[in-house]
Design an enzyme around this catalytic site. Structure first.
Site, PDB file in Angstrom:
ATOM      1  N   ASP A  91       0.855  -1.181   0.000  1.00  0.00           N
ATOM      2  CA  ASP A  91       0.000   0.000   0.000  1.00  0.00           C
ATOM      3  C   ASP A  91       0.895   1.236   0.000  1.00  0.00           C
ATOM      4  O   ASP A  91       2.113   1.115   0.028  1.00  0.00           O
ATOM      5  CB  ASP A  91      -0.942  -0.021   1.207  1.00  0.00           C
ATOM      6  CG  ASP A  91      -0.198   0.161   2.498  1.00  0.00           C
ATOM      7  OD1 ASP A  91       1.051   0.179   2.473  1.00  0.00           O
ATOM      8  OD2 ASP A  91      -0.840   0.293   3.540  1.00  0.00           O
ATOM      9  N   GLY A  94      -0.357   5.805   3.047  1.00  0.00           N
ATOM     10  CA  GLY A  94      -1.283   6.912   3.299  1.00  0.00           C
ATOM     11  C   GLY A  94      -2.237   6.620   4.446  1.00  0.00           C
ATOM     12  O   GLY A  94      -2.386   7.429   5.361  1.00  0.00           O
ATOM     13  N   ASP A 298      -8.293  -6.537   0.172  1.00  0.00           N
ATOM     14  CA  ASP A 298      -7.471  -6.992   1.296  1.00  0.00           C
ATOM     15  C   ASP A 298      -8.262  -6.841   2.582  1.00  0.00           C
ATOM     16  O   ASP A 298      -9.086  -5.940   2.712  1.00  0.00           O
ATOM     17  CB  ASP A 298      -6.169  -6.192   1.385  1.00  0.00           C
ATOM     18  CG  ASP A 298      -6.378  -4.715   1.625  1.00  0.00           C
ATOM     19  OD1 ASP A 298      -6.685  -4.001   0.660  1.00  0.00           O
ATOM     20  OD2 ASP A 298      -6.251  -4.268   2.773  1.00  0.00           O
ATOM     21  N   CYS A 336     -13.966 -28.905   6.373  1.00  0.00           N
ATOM     22  CA  CYS A 336     -12.724 -28.277   5.911  1.00  0.00           C
ATOM     23  C   CYS A 336     -11.623 -29.331   5.796  1.00  0.00           C
ATOM     24  O   CYS A 336     -11.489 -30.203   6.659  1.00  0.00           O
ATOM     25  CB  CYS A 336     -12.323 -27.183   6.891  1.00  0.00           C
ATOM     26  SG  CYS A 336     -10.800 -26.331   6.443  1.00  0.00           S
ATOM     27  N   CYS A 338      -8.340 -28.486   5.439  1.00  0.00           N
ATOM     28  CA  CYS A 338      -7.030 -27.862   5.631  1.00  0.00           C
ATOM     29  C   CYS A 338      -6.180 -28.716   6.570  1.00  0.00           C
ATOM     30  O   CYS A 338      -6.694 -29.591   7.275  1.00  0.00           O
ATOM     31  CB  CYS A 338      -7.184 -26.428   6.147  1.00  0.00           C
ATOM     32  SG  CYS A 338      -7.366 -26.265   7.926  1.00  0.00           S
ATOM     33  N   CYS A 341      -7.489 -28.817  10.170  1.00  0.00           N
ATOM     34  CA  CYS A 341      -8.698 -29.607  10.403  1.00  0.00           C
ATOM     35  C   CYS A 341      -8.450 -31.111  10.224  1.00  0.00           C
ATOM     36  O   CYS A 341      -9.124 -31.934  10.835  1.00  0.00           O
ATOM     37  CB  CYS A 341      -9.829 -29.123   9.503  1.00  0.00           C
ATOM     38  SG  CYS A 341     -10.396 -27.485  10.011  1.00  0.00           S
ATOM     39  N   HIS A 367      -6.124 -22.077   9.496  1.00  0.00           N
ATOM     40  CA  HIS A 367      -7.476 -22.526   9.130  1.00  0.00           C
ATOM     41  C   HIS A 367      -8.310 -21.367   8.571  1.00  0.00           C
ATOM     42  O   HIS A 367      -8.965 -21.501   7.532  1.00  0.00           O
ATOM     43  CB  HIS A 367      -8.200 -23.160  10.321  1.00  0.00           C
ATOM     44  CG  HIS A 367      -9.676 -23.232  10.111  1.00  0.00           C
ATOM     45  ND1 HIS A 367     -10.263 -24.196   9.324  1.00  0.00           N
ATOM     46  CD2 HIS A 367     -10.680 -22.384  10.496  1.00  0.00           C
ATOM     47  CE1 HIS A 367     -11.572 -23.969   9.252  1.00  0.00           C
ATOM     48  NE2 HIS A 367     -11.845 -22.871   9.952  1.00  0.00           N
TER      49      HIS A 367
HETATM   50 ZN   LIG Z   1      -9.622 -26.003   8.399  1.00  0.00          ZN
END
Ligand SMILES: [Zn+2]
Length: 388
Positions: A91, A94, A298, A336, A338, A341, A367
């Site tokens: 960025d 600012g 973002d 999930c 991931c 998990c 996660h």
């Molecule tokens: Zn997860």
């Protein structure tokens, strides 16, 4: 940088595309996780990549103060410094520098602000904040680290961002506080627009290095909650030779208002260039943001909430610090897949958080990022199928 639109929705402003940079391709719409100090707090770059994150945004203001752009430039630019091999944004600094001004005076983002607004108190034309001095060329402020007097303006910001070397950088703008009234914002826009031209000039003539490395520069549309000013800013900034556009500032008090305000801006911007929404992105806002025609955005929510013990799941937000989770021998989210998990259970994560172990925050950060990125991936699929 090259941006290509693959599909435009027939039922909303949503679009599917890709951003191609020297460090790879970003499928859009896309969430941009925040790596303020050149790190996604608690994770290393390899782990961030495993959360399906495609691009990060680092903070010019913080990196200028610590460790300074010279160190990063010498290390071979930001991506080498932090060992992040994928696309990266910085960025302009600012937002942070202006937060030291009215943001500090009025307690930006706090409940106090709401009270000031209810009392009708506003920041009027020519008002100056207490701790910084905004002038024709930029902002004079004190370093929060050692109190030294510092200056940041459009030329300085571009110079720092060129040294940091991200793929996409942003023009230096005045980010007005939500309390600023119409007269203040109108005057501020003149500055932001003048600074936008200075940034373009500084970037094209600067070291010459930047153009060669195809570092893209985005202009920023401001105008707060005022339709006239948003339209004026979108037309002006949209008419300049930027590679893409950031949409910054205030977006009203609720989701519907935000959708409406972003729509005003998007309709005025050149169709073929990418649009980035700065600093917005609660999970429940994402679909609407994307339907407003935003390509990247973002937000600190997945990472910030993780460090406070909050997991985002298909059953809603869970506060893993609650004692009841010590008795739950199950993953954070049974849907999930991931790494967290698949390998850890709620009881253990709850224990880590209660014991003040940083690994608890790390597991939740992983996660949450994976969850948010999957959420946006699903939205991309829906656009592809014509459902959004
Ligand atoms: Zn997860």
């Amino acid at each position: 940088m090259n941006f290509k639109i693959l599909k435009k929705s027939k039922i909303s402003r949503a679009r599917l595309g890709f951003l191609e940079t020297d460090h790879g391709v970003v499928e859009t719409p896309c969430l941009v996780p925040v790596a303020t100090q050149a790190v996604v707090k608690t994770l290393d770059s390899k782990e961030v990549q495993e959360t399906k994150s495609q691009i990060l945004i680092a903070n010019t203001f913080h990196l200028h103060l610590k460790p300074g752009e010279k160190i990063i430039d010498k290390a071979g630019k930001l991506q080498k410094f932090m060992n992040w091999k994928k696309p990266l944004m910085t960025d302009s600094g600012g937002y942070q520098v202006f937060s030291l001004g009215f943001g500090t005076d009025f307690g930006l983002g706090s409940k106090i602000l709401k009270k000031e607004q209810e009392r009708g108190e506003a920041i009027k034309e020519n008002a100056q904040p207490q701790k910084i001095k905004i002038n024709h060329d930029g902002v004079v402020f004190r370093s929060p680290i050692n109190g030294d007097e510092l200056f940041l303006g459009p030329k300085e910001s571009i110079k720092i961002q060129e040294k940091l070397g991200a793929d996409i950088i942003f023009a230096f703008d005045e980010c007005t506080a939500p309390l600023a009234d119409f007269s203040y914002v109108k005057k501020s826009l003149e500055k932001t627009h003048r600074w936008a031209k200075i940034c373009l000039k500084a970037h094209s003539t600067g070291s010459g290095q930047a153009k060669k490395s195809k570092q893209a520069l985005y202009g920023i549309v401001q105008g707060s909650r005022f339709k006239d000013l948003r339209l004026e800013s979108s037309k002006f900034i949209g008419g300049l030779d930027f590679d893409g556009f950031g949409i910054g500032g205030e977006f009203g008090n609720d989701k519907k208002e935000m959708h409406k305000m972003v729509g005003w801006v998007v309709d005025e911007l050149p169709e073929k260039k990418p649009r980035h929404l700065l600093g917005v992105g609660y999970l429940e806002d994402m679909e609407l943001i994307i339907k407003s025609g935003v390509d990247t955005f973002d937000c600190t929510v997945p990472t910030h909430y993780a460090r406070r013990g909050i997991a985002f799941t298909s059953e809603g937000k869970l506060n893993l610090k609650q004692t009841k989770f010590l008795k739950k021998r199950e993953p954070l989210d049974k849907n999930c897949i991931c790494n967290v998990c698949l390998n850890y259970k709620k009881d253990y994560i709850c224990h880590l958080l209660k014991a003040g172990e940083i690994t608890g925050m790390k597991l939740l950060t992983f996660h949450n990022l994976y969850y948010f990125n999957t959420f946006v991936e699903d939205i991309r699929t829906k656009i592809k199928k014509g459902e959004i």
